[in-house]
Design a protein around this motif. Structure first.
Motif, PDB file in Angstrom:
ATOM      1  N   LEU A  44       0.833  -1.200   0.000  1.00  0.00           N
ATOM      2  CA  LEU A  44       0.000   0.000   0.000  1.00  0.00           C
ATOM      3  C   LEU A  44       0.872   1.256   0.000  1.00  0.00           C
ATOM      4  N   LYS A  45       1.910   1.236   0.823  1.00  0.00           N
ATOM      5  CA  LYS A  45       2.802   2.393   0.925  1.00  0.00           C
ATOM      6  C   LYS A  45       3.475   2.678  -0.411  1.00  0.00           C
ATOM      7  N   SER A  46       3.903   1.646  -1.092  1.00  0.00           N
ATOM      8  CA  SER A  46       4.546   1.810  -2.389  1.00  0.00           C
ATOM      9  C   SER A  46       3.584   2.462  -3.389  1.00  0.00           C
ATOM     10  N   GLN A  47       2.327   2.018  -3.374  1.00  0.00           N
ATOM     11  CA  GLN A  47       1.337   2.588  -4.296  1.00  0.00           C
ATOM     12  C   GLN A  47       1.052   4.049  -3.955  1.00  0.00           C
ATOM     13  N   ILE A  48       0.958   4.359  -2.664  1.00  0.00           N
ATOM     14  CA  ILE A  48       0.691   5.737  -2.248  1.00  0.00           C
ATOM     15  C   ILE A  48       1.804   6.668  -2.711  1.00  0.00           C
ATOM     16  N   HIS A  49       3.048   6.237  -2.564  1.00  0.00           N
ATOM     17  CA  HIS A  49       4.164   7.078  -2.993  1.00  0.00           C
ATOM     18  C   HIS A  49       4.172   7.252  -4.512  1.00  0.00           C
ATOM     19  N   GLN A  50       3.735   6.226  -5.227  1.00  0.00           N
ATOM     20  CA  GLN A  50       3.613   6.355  -6.677  1.00  0.00           C
ATOM     21  C   GLN A  50       2.508   7.347  -7.028  1.00  0.00           C
ATOM     22  N   ASP A  51       1.387   7.283  -6.282  1.00  0.00           N
ATOM     23  CA  ASP A  51       0.287   8.230  -6.497  1.00  0.00           C
ATOM     24  C   ASP A  51       0.746   9.667  -6.256  1.00  0.00           C
ATOM     25  N   ILE A  52       1.511   9.869  -5.193  1.00  0.00           N
ATOM     26  CA  ILE A  52       2.008  11.207  -4.859  1.00  0.00           C
ATOM     27  C   ILE A  52       2.919  11.729  -5.978  1.00  0.00           C
ATOM     28  N   LYS A  53       3.776  10.862  -6.486  1.00  0.00           N
ATOM     29  CA  LYS A  53       4.673  11.252  -7.574  1.00  0.00           C
ATOM     30  C   LYS A  53       3.878  11.644  -8.821  1.00  0.00           C
ATOM     31  N   THR A  54       2.873  10.832  -9.151  1.00  0.00           N
ATOM     32  CA  THR A  54       2.032  11.112 -10.324  1.00  0.00           C
ATOM     33  C   THR A  54       1.272  12.423 -10.142  1.00  0.00           C
ATOM     34  N   ALA A  55       0.685  12.600  -8.941  1.00  0.00           N
ATOM     35  CA  ALA A  55      -0.091  13.815  -8.665  1.00  0.00           C
ATOM     36  C   ALA A  55       0.787  15.059  -8.738  1.00  0.00           C
ATOM     37  N   SER A  56       1.984  14.962  -8.171  1.00  0.00           N
ATOM     38  CA  SER A  56       2.896  16.116  -8.192  1.00  0.00           C
ATOM     39  C   SER A  56       3.234  16.513  -9.619  1.00  0.00           C
ATOM     40  N   THR A  57       3.462  15.526 -10.478  1.00  0.00           N
ATOM     41  CA  THR A  57       3.749  15.813 -11.879  1.00  0.00           C
ATOM     42  C   THR A  57       2.567  16.470 -12.562  1.00  0.00           C
ATOM     43  N   LEU A  58       1.365  15.960 -12.314  1.00  0.00           N
ATOM     44  CA  LEU A  58       0.172  16.511 -12.937  1.00  0.00           C
ATOM     45  C   LEU A  58      -0.084  17.952 -12.492  1.00  0.00           C
ATOM     46  N   PHE A  59       0.121  18.234 -11.203  1.00  0.00           N
ATOM     47  CA  PHE A  59      -0.055  19.602 -10.735  1.00  0.00           C
ATOM     48  C   PHE A  59       0.996  20.533 -11.350  1.00  0.00           C
TER      49      PHE A  59
END
Length: 254
Positions: free
Chosen positions: A235-250
């Motif tokens: 779960l933690k690995s997926q969350i960090h991937q989500d954060i990376k993706t979101a940061s790029t999109l913003f």
């Protein structure tokens, strides 16, 4: 006095046309879920009356016309499908016997009429970008911060657990690109794999202060479906991937 009358759930782009042309807004609360209650007033900077449908639904069309006369209304601005009075028995023809009536014809986007019920369906399907296009703004929910499991700050990433103030229309379960109290964020809606309870949790990107009493979450876009994870590490690995993706999109939006 130019008066517009309606439910105005969502204050979408068609509602905005009615409001823009009016001097006063008469809001009829029918059990709205996009901008419930006085949430509408965030988008209306004109004098208003707020009427509960339960209190007026038995009034005859003539009684409702008398109410409008007391407002000193000279022109009534409505959509082409406007009905009023008990059993929706009053129509625009009747209204035009007493007032000037200005009709705003149906507004369409991509061939689809802009209506609150259509926007609610977009939101429920997770089609946030289309819902926002019809609203003319980001869809927003409001609530207060409540105590969570404590797993996020200790084992994963810190999140704000939210209890809603009102019965908003909620997007389908998933992870969404959002703005929380105007900060770029990720928001999860759905059943947590850690305790099998439904929750709304938001993580603010690049921000340390997670102590808010009042929470506003604006939905910007859909990121991914919910998954079940076999371990906290997964779960933690997926969350960090989500954060990376979101940061790029913003960053791309800046």
């Amino acid at each position: 006095m130019r008066v517009t009358v309606g439910g105005f759930d969502g204050i979408h782009i068609a509602h905005q046309e009615l409001i823009k042309k009016s001097d006063k807004v008469v809001i009829i609360e029918k059990g709205s879920s996009l901008t419930p209650g006085f949430d509408r007033l965030e988008y209306i900077n004109k004098p208003f009356d707020f009427l509960l449908l339960e209190m007026i639904k038995t009034k005859t069309p003539k009684e409702f016309i008398e109410y409008l006369k007391k407002l000193n209304a000279t022109t009534i601005i409505v959509g082409e499908d406007f009905r009023f009075g008990a059993n929706r028995s009053g129509d625009i023809d009747l209204l035009s016997r007493y007032f000037e009536v200005e009709i705003i014809m149906e507004i369409k986007i991509d061939g689809i009429g802009v209506h609150s019920k259509v926007i609610r369906e977009f939101i429920k399907k997770g089609d946030i970008k289309k819902a926002n296009k019809f609203l003319g703004k980001n869809y927003k929910i409001k609530g207060t911060q409540i105590k969570g499991q404590g797993i996020g700050s200790k084992e994963l990433v810190p999140t704000i657990n939210i209890e809603l103030f009102k019965p908003y229309t909620l997007p389908k379960p998933g992870v969404y690109l959002t703005k929380t109290n105007n900060h770029p964020s990720l928001t999860f809606l759905g059943v947590r794999s850690t305790d099998n309870n439904y929750s709304i949790e938001t993580h603010i990107l690049n921000f340390d202060n997670f102590d808010f009493k009042f929470i506003e979450v604006e939905f910007v876009g859909y990121l991914r479906d919910n998954h079940r994870f076999n371990s906290l590490d997964e779960l933690k690995s997926q969350i960090h991937q989500d954060i990376k993706t979101a940061s790029t999109l913003f960053q791309e939006q800046l």
